[in-house]
Design an enzyme around this catalytic site. Sequence first.
Site, short mmCIF file in Angstrom:
data_model
loop_
_atom_site.label_atom_id
_atom_site.label_comp_id
_atom_site.label_asym_id
_atom_site.label_seq_id
_atom_site.Cartn_x
_atom_site.Cartn_y
_atom_site.Cartn_z
N HIS A 175 0.83 -1.21 0.00
CA HIS A 175 0.00 0.00 0.00
C HIS A 175 0.86 1.25 0.00
CE1 HIS A 175 0.55 -0.50 4.44
NE2 HIS A 175 0.57 0.83 4.44
N GLU B 18 7.81 0.95 4.96
CA GLU B 18 7.23 -0.01 5.88
C GLU B 18 7.34 -1.38 5.21
OE1 GLU B 18 2.97 -0.83 8.18
OE2 GLU B 18 2.98 0.36 6.34
N HIS C 283 4.10 7.15 3.55
CA HIS C 283 5.02 6.03 3.41
C HIS C 283 4.53 5.05 2.36
CE1 HIS C 283 2.19 4.31 6.47
NE2 HIS C 283 2.44 3.17 5.84
#
Length: 134
Positions: free
Chosen positions: A7, A130, A79
């Site tokens: 994502h 991440e 992010h």
Amino acid sequence: MLGRLNHVAIAVKDAKQAAKIYGTAFNAEISDAVPLPEHGVITVLVTLPTTTIAFIEPRGAASPIAKFVERNADGGIHHVCYDVPDIIAARDRMIAEGARVLGDGQPKIGAHGKPVLFFHPKDFSGALVEIEQA
């Protein structure tokens, strides 16, 4: 080692409102708001055919994204998240290559209910990265 793009997270003042715009424009599925107290955010996920957009809003002034949202009042990309088959092996390899893990280095449960870790943006051309256990 890295899998697919899981994502892109966009930090905003109101995650539900921001997600609604994407849902309407792209006829996308929108999740319920999910509070993540351990991360200091509320997350709303917009599912697209090839990835997900995660809208994150701060849970109060102490949230780690509160200042980001303050500086970026209209929202902004916060992010990118990638799947990894083994989060501990990925963490150890990334650290061995010079990347700095944020926090205590131990995975926490993320919006998808899976372990996640964050790495310093200065080690990734300015992008906060991440990784999520696939």
